[in-house]
Design an enzyme around this catalytic site. Structure first.
Site, PDB file in Angstrom:
ATOM      1  N   ARG A   5       0.901  -1.221  -0.113  1.00 32.07           N
ATOM      2  CA  ARG A   5       0.019   0.216  -0.009  1.00 32.07           C
ATOM      3  C   ARG A   5       0.950   1.184   0.040  1.00 32.07           C
ATOM      4  NH1 ARG A   5      -4.482   1.608   4.721  1.00 32.07           N
ATOM      5  NH2 ARG A   5      -2.313   1.730   5.926  1.00 32.07           N
ATOM      6  N   THR A   8      -1.145   7.442  -0.934  1.00 39.08           N
ATOM      7  CA  THR A   8      -2.540   7.280  -1.813  1.00 39.08           C
ATOM      8  C   THR A   8      -3.483   6.243  -1.281  1.00 39.08           C
ATOM      9  OG1 THR A   8      -1.595   5.777  -3.331  1.00 39.08           O
ATOM     10  CG2 THR A   8      -1.219   8.089  -3.723  1.00 39.08           C
ATOM     11  N   ASP A  65      -1.781  -3.862  12.316  1.00 39.07           N
ATOM     12  CA  ASP A  65      -0.968  -4.098  11.034  1.00 39.07           C
ATOM     13  C   ASP A  65      -0.672  -5.625  11.087  1.00 39.07           C
ATOM     14  OD1 ASP A  65       0.962  -4.615   9.075  1.00 39.07           O
ATOM     15  OD2 ASP A  65       0.926  -2.646   8.709  1.00 39.07           O
ATOM     16  N   ASP A  95       2.864  -6.963  10.288  1.00 42.17           N
ATOM     17  CA  ASP A  95       3.668  -6.607  11.157  1.00 42.17           C
ATOM     18  C   ASP A  95       3.591  -7.392  12.554  1.00 42.17           C
ATOM     19  OD1 ASP A  95       5.105  -4.527  10.128  1.00 42.17           O
ATOM     20  OD2 ASP A  95       4.000  -2.876  11.023  1.00 42.17           O
TER      21      ASP A  95
END
Length: 209
Positions: A104, A108, A200, A203
């Site tokens: 990602r 944006t 996340d 992670d």
């Protein structure tokens, strides 16, 4: 129109609650993700066709049933989707595994493709795409488009948690792809993270920041 399947089995919901906790470390996170993926796999493979075969038990001959027809492929969206592969392979050890690499763009929030490696006969298989998070839906939409461009016609999307925004985007772009999730969360925050979510996932799986 694609169907949204929310798999609310008590054991999945129990394990998902532990997975969400901030104090759950990478080792336990990976193990829980594998367990949940295995349990979700029972539901996502519910409609596999069966055929009758003759077998010999220790007592007598009988007609048993076995899975027939379409073969399976598991395609994780890198990197977090890798955490869901082992659970599905525990259920279907003969499945082949492909990989789609998307990340990602932090400015944006749009996905960027960097890798795609798929089984040669991917177009002949039922493809299960895995990604723990269905947030903006951008990565899932792109991954599904990549598979269709390679001839895939029977695809299912399997995620842990999703939000209405991501679900709507996938359904609009790919109305023929059913979506399987363990929970539909509330919304995306200003950084396009799922709320309440689980952080996340990549992670937390790999112990990175």
């Amino acid at each position: 129109m694609s169907q949204l399947h929310v798999i609310d089995h008590p054991m999945i919901q129990h394990k998902l609650g532990i997975l969400r906790k901030i104090g759950t470390g990478s080792k336990d996170f990976r193990e829980l993700l594998t367990e949940i993926s295995l349990l979700m796999g029972y539901e996502i493979t519910r409609d596999l066709p069966l055929e009758e075969v003759e077998i010999e038990t220790p007592i007598c001959r009988m007609t048993a049933r076995q899975v027939s027809g379409r073969k399976l492929a598991i395609v994780p969206i890198l990197r977090a989707g890798l955490g869901m592969v082992d659970g599905l392979l525990n259920l279907v050890p003969v499945a082949k595994v492909g990989h789609i690499g998307l990340y990602r763009n932090e400015d944006t929030h749009e996905p960027v493709e960097y890798y795609c490696k798929l089984p040669e006969d991917i177009q002949d298989r039922l493809v299960i795409v895995t990604d723990p998070m269905l947030a903006t839906g951008g990565s899932a939409v792109d991954a599904l488009s990549m598979l269709k461009a390679r001839g895939c016609t029977h695809i299912k999307l399997m995620c842990l948690v999703a939000v209405p925004e991501g679900i709507a985007k996938v359904q609009a772009a790919h109305p023929d792809v059913d979506i399987y999730v363990a929970a539909v969360d509330d919304h995306l925050n200003e950084n396009a993270y799922i709320v309440p979510g689980l952080g996340d996932a990549g992670d937390r799986i790999f112990g990175t920041k």
